[in-house]
Design an enzyme around this catalytic site. Sequence first.
Site, short mmCIF file in Angstrom:
data_model
loop_
_atom_site.label_atom_id
_atom_site.label_comp_id
_atom_site.label_asym_id
_atom_site.label_seq_id
_atom_site.Cartn_x
_atom_site.Cartn_y
_atom_site.Cartn_z
N ASN A 15 -4.26 -10.37 1.47
CA ASN A 15 -5.16 -9.21 1.52
C ASN A 15 -6.43 -9.47 0.72
OD1 ASN A 15 -4.16 -6.72 3.03
ND2 ASN A 15 -2.31 -7.35 1.93
N ARG A 66 3.08 -2.50 -22.52
CA ARG A 66 2.18 -2.34 -21.36
C ARG A 66 0.74 -2.12 -21.81
NH1 ARG A 66 4.53 -1.49 -16.28
NH2 ARG A 66 6.77 -1.30 -16.44
N MET A 91 1.78 -6.22 -8.29
CA MET A 91 3.13 -5.67 -8.38
C MET A 91 3.49 -5.16 -9.78
SD MET A 91 3.74 -5.90 -5.22
CE MET A 91 5.47 -5.54 -4.93
N ARG A 92 2.53 -4.78 -10.57
CA ARG A 92 2.81 -4.13 -11.85
C ARG A 92 2.45 -2.66 -11.76
NH1 ARG A 92 6.27 -6.72 -14.32
NH2 ARG A 92 5.78 -5.63 -16.24
N LEU A 94 0.89 0.49 -13.37
CA LEU A 94 -0.14 0.67 -14.40
C LEU A 94 0.05 2.03 -15.09
CD1 LEU A 94 -3.06 -0.66 -12.20
CD2 LEU A 94 -2.15 -1.78 -14.25
N ASN A 108 -5.38 1.03 -3.65
CA ASN A 108 -4.17 0.22 -3.51
C ASN A 108 -3.79 0.18 -2.04
OD1 ASN A 108 -1.73 -1.18 -4.27
ND2 ASN A 108 -0.61 0.75 -3.99
N HIS A 110 -0.39 -0.18 0.31
CA HIS A 110 1.07 -0.07 0.22
C HIS A 110 1.66 -0.26 1.62
CE1 HIS A 110 4.90 1.08 -1.47
NE2 HIS A 110 5.08 1.88 -0.42
N ASP A 146 2.36 5.05 -6.06
CA ASP A 146 2.12 5.07 -4.61
C ASP A 146 1.80 6.48 -4.11
OD1 ASP A 146 2.57 2.34 -4.56
OD2 ASP A 146 4.71 2.59 -4.25
N GLU A 175 -2.55 -4.59 7.82
CA GLU A 175 -3.13 -4.47 6.48
C GLU A 175 -4.48 -5.20 6.44
OE1 GLU A 175 -0.59 -5.28 3.07
OE2 GLU A 175 1.21 -4.90 4.25
#
Length: 199
Positions: A15, A66, A91-92, A94, A108, A110, A146, A175
């Site tokens: 992407n 974090r 893939m973290r 936030l 983002n 998804h 998400d 995507e």
Amino acid sequence: MTVRVGILISGGGSNMVTLARSMTGVHPARPCVVVSNNPDAGGLDRARNMGLPAVAVDHRSYGKDRAAFEAALSEAIEPYGADILCLAGFMRVLTGDFVGKWQGRMLNIHPSLLPKYRGLDTHARAIAAGDREAGCTVHEVTPALDDGPILGQGRVPVLPGDTPDDLAARVLKVEHRLYPAVLRRFAAGDRRPVILRQT
Ligand code: GAR
């Protein structure tokens, strides 16, 4: 004025590549940096091969802290003056603090038709549910996972006998059409959702 886009990845970065390639010619934005939380992400070399600065900030160095990881992430992005951040297979999760700093300026992608299937294993879950249709969503990032205003969706059929990998490959193709289309609009200040039909 050109809008500067930072792209955050964790893996192969397909992407990221389509986003970076889309930002040429008459386009309101240009990529300014690619950052990965995973130093082994294949996307880092792909970015460098496109002439983009590519930086790793290994989240494992910060353990469970974090805030420290995100401080390092911010420090890595800062010199490149990003106006917008695109999460592209990042893939973290936030924290609200980081998200708050980028509220309204962070997107983002998804791999599901949100609000269905937040989180992981979206394709296996769509198949297990017997869904006839799957797809992907680009949304603004808000503190909830998400979630956030939907800026675009692309749909594909779920075919009989599909494995999660089959479906993931079909969705990934959409995507690659959806994210550049949304970013082009968003960078021009247009938040109307992009709806891609099945082709
Ligand atoms: C993409 O399918 C993206 O939607 C997904 O990871 C893949 C990254 O592929 N993102 C998420 O699952 C985010 N929760 P890429 O590295 O080839 O772009």
